[in-house]
Design a protein around this motif. Sequence first.
Motif, short mmCIF file in Angstrom:
data_model
loop_
_atom_site.label_atom_id
_atom_site.label_comp_id
_atom_site.label_asym_id
_atom_site.label_seq_id
_atom_site.Cartn_x
_atom_site.Cartn_y
_atom_site.Cartn_z
N VAL A 35 0.83 -1.21 0.00
CA VAL A 35 0.00 0.00 0.00
C VAL A 35 0.87 1.26 0.00
O VAL A 35 0.58 2.23 -0.71
CB VAL A 35 -0.97 -0.01 1.21
CG1 VAL A 35 -1.68 1.33 1.34
CG2 VAL A 35 -2.00 -1.12 1.05
N THR A 39 0.88 4.06 -3.10
CA THR A 39 0.45 5.43 -2.85
C THR A 39 1.59 6.43 -3.08
O THR A 39 1.36 7.54 -3.56
CB THR A 39 -0.07 5.58 -1.41
OG1 THR A 39 -0.97 4.49 -1.12
CG2 THR A 39 -0.83 6.87 -1.23
N CYS A 132 -6.15 0.98 4.39
CA CYS A 132 -5.22 1.67 3.50
C CYS A 132 -4.81 3.03 4.06
O CYS A 132 -3.64 3.43 3.98
CB CYS A 132 -5.81 1.83 2.11
SG CYS A 132 -5.89 0.30 1.16
N SER A 237 -6.12 1.91 -4.21
CA SER A 237 -5.36 2.37 -3.03
C SER A 237 -5.14 3.87 -3.10
O SER A 237 -5.26 4.58 -2.09
CB SER A 237 -4.01 1.65 -2.95
OG SER A 237 -4.18 0.27 -2.69
#
Length: 302
Positions: A35, A39, A132, A237
């Motif tokens: 994650v 991101t 997340c 995500s």
Amino acid sequence: MAPHPVVQAIIDLSAGAIGGTACVFSGQPLDTAKVKMQTFPTLYRGFVHCFVSTYRQVGLRGLYQGTTPALMANIAENSVLFMCYGFCQEVVRFLSGQEKGAALSDMQKACAGSVASVFSSLVLCPTELVKCRLQAMHEMAASGKITHSQNTVWSVIKSIMHNDGPAGFFQGLTTTIAREVPGYFCFFGAYELCRSLFADYMHCGKDDIGVAPIVFSGGFGGACLWLVVYPMDCVKSRIQVMSMTGKQSGFFKTFMHIFRTEGVRALYSGLTPTMIRTFPANGALFLGYEASRKIMMEQFDS
């Protein structure tokens, strides 16, 4: 004798919950790395750098950040997924004119799993949103994208309720469904195909192939799922984490923005920890599911 349909649904739901729990505890640190890299694809040089940096900055607790919502997400998702998987198999039998309880082909089981994933997405999306956000909270605060970080499940839930209301928990739902439907077709299809190959090779039934083949089949199914749907998961995500800064664009606009500004590579950022994680995590998922389901079903066969 076969159990009552309601009892069968409870067995499938319980077995899915046990499998989901095993999945989380065997793969959570690698999911956290995934994650973070999805991101913030330019923040880390690679999987090892992300893993080590997180450990140095926040400690072991940082790698298990989001475990509570991850448990909630996996137990909820897999309970509903496997319960609906059993129900969808009956629907496939009905549509194909087969008798109740008749054996389905691997392709038919893949279709049943694909349809079942639509229902599991509805319970997965809110819990995965919280997970997340918790996993990427440190980077969001460090980059100045948010002024106040929330480090507990409850603080994230309160923030979503305050800023977006109940509908806020379903940010990224379209992307989740777009990921789950093709993903679980590959997941169940590859898993059942692999089990069939093991059963043919070992000259036994699919339920009697043993622990190692089940774990490998589960890992193989997970690998097929992620290779097919990873870019969609990356977009999901991004939408769910970046929605902390304000309303985000939908799936297609976010996908095109990442593609144009960061390139194809950004859509696959975090794939390495995901592929490493898939064999222990999905192997544990199916081992927990198959073993617990078999034990519970034996109570009705005796």
